[in-house]
Design a protein around this motif. Structure first.
Motif: not given
Length: 307
Positions: A187-201
């Motif tokens: 779960x990367x929810x604590x990483x503010x820099x990660x979102x649904x539209x960049x997590x796969x990038x």
């Protein structure tokens, strides 16, 4: 105020999800497989056999716009000499049927990777393989949809990389009862820099996934398998372990000494072994340590820590 783009994606994704789940070659709620999981078709393991994985990647809703990272990952896999193709999740069942035919003609490891609705597709794809008696060597869901089913029993390795607070994804996919493969959830929810539209990038995630696929050419996911689930701390590196393994405390051991001996961060041992924070541990006490398919250190005989 609701973001218009997000609302459009949600509506479009919902419509396409309905098409995916209730149409196509087979129903997602197919009859249970009556054969035991041990009888599922899989080439006999041998260190002398060179195995060439086939990787099927799936974008999410509005994939050409929001899931372009899957295209980049496909390119990286191809550059590494791996057969890889990327598709829209709406053709999930069609591609699964073709994969079954290809496997019958030439059995090779099957890898499934999907983002968002593509993550849901990857699990449905694995279910289709299960109904045909075929194993899935590696399945990766990247912030899959909430509606994603549990991991079927024919999967050797499953990795879920997700954002628990995500509206567009957020699928906390868990293994079905009786699952014996390697399972790891991040779960990367604590990483503010990660979102649904960049997590796969994420570059570090893509690099590790290419490495894991390459490992399938010479290795199998054998050995001790303990499911692990992590909420990765903010700013902590995202290390995609494959599962956990059991070790046993010696006199004077603590979670810190074990984490040091096995070259893993202390937080990773503390999260999995809740309630074992006391120091020292009881000799012989079981401790779960995260592991890679090919461990970075020899887990059977770590150097005795000095106290």
């Amino acid at each position: 105020m609701i973001n218009p783009t997000r609302a459009a994606v949600l509506l479009f994704g919902a419509l396409l999800w309905t098409s995916l789940c209730y149409g196509g070659v087979n129903s997602a709620k197919a009859d249970p497989v009556t054969a035991s999981t041990e009888a599922l078709i899989s080439p006999p393991p041998s260190s002398t056999i060179v195995r060439h994985p086939r990787v099927y990647l799936f974008r999410g809703a509005l994939g050409p716009i929001f899931s372009r990272g899957m295209d980049r990952l496909t390119e990286r896999l191809e550059d590494a000499g791996i057969t890889a193709n990327v598709y829209e999740f709406t053709v999930c069942r069609l591609i699964a049927a073709e994969a079954v035919h290809e496997y019958r003609e030439n059995p090779e490891p099957i890898v499934l990777i999907g983002h968002s609705m593509g993550g849901l597709c990857a699990v449905i794809f694995a279910e289709v393989l299960e109904s045909e008696g075929i194993r899935a060597d590696l399945v990766v869901a990247i912030d899959p949809a909430h509606a994603t089913n549990d991991v079927p029993l024919n999967v050797d390795r499953f990795i879920n990389i997700f954002l628990s607070k995500s509206v567009l994804g957020g699928g906390d996919v868990k293994p079905k009862p009786g699952f014996r493969g390697h399972y790891a959830s991040f779960d990367l929810s604590l990483h503010d820099e990660v979102s649904h539209i960049n997590i796969e990038k994420m570059d570090t995630v893509q690099q590790q996934l290419v490495t894991k696929v390459l490992q399938l050419a010479t290795s199998r996911a054998d050995g001790d398998t303990v499911p692990i689930r992590y909420a990765v701390p903010a700013k902590a590196p995202v290390d995609l372990w494959d599962s956990g393994t059991s070790v046993f405390a010696r006199p004077g051991d603590s979670l810190q000494s074990i984490a040091t001996a096995y070259h893993v961060p202390l937080w990773s041992v503390m999260q999995v072994n809740k309630g074992a924070e006391r120091t020292p541990l009881v000799p012989g006490e079981r401790v779960v340590v995260p592991r890679h398919l090919e461990p970075l250190v020899e887990a059977s005989a770590p150097e005795t820590p000095k106290h």
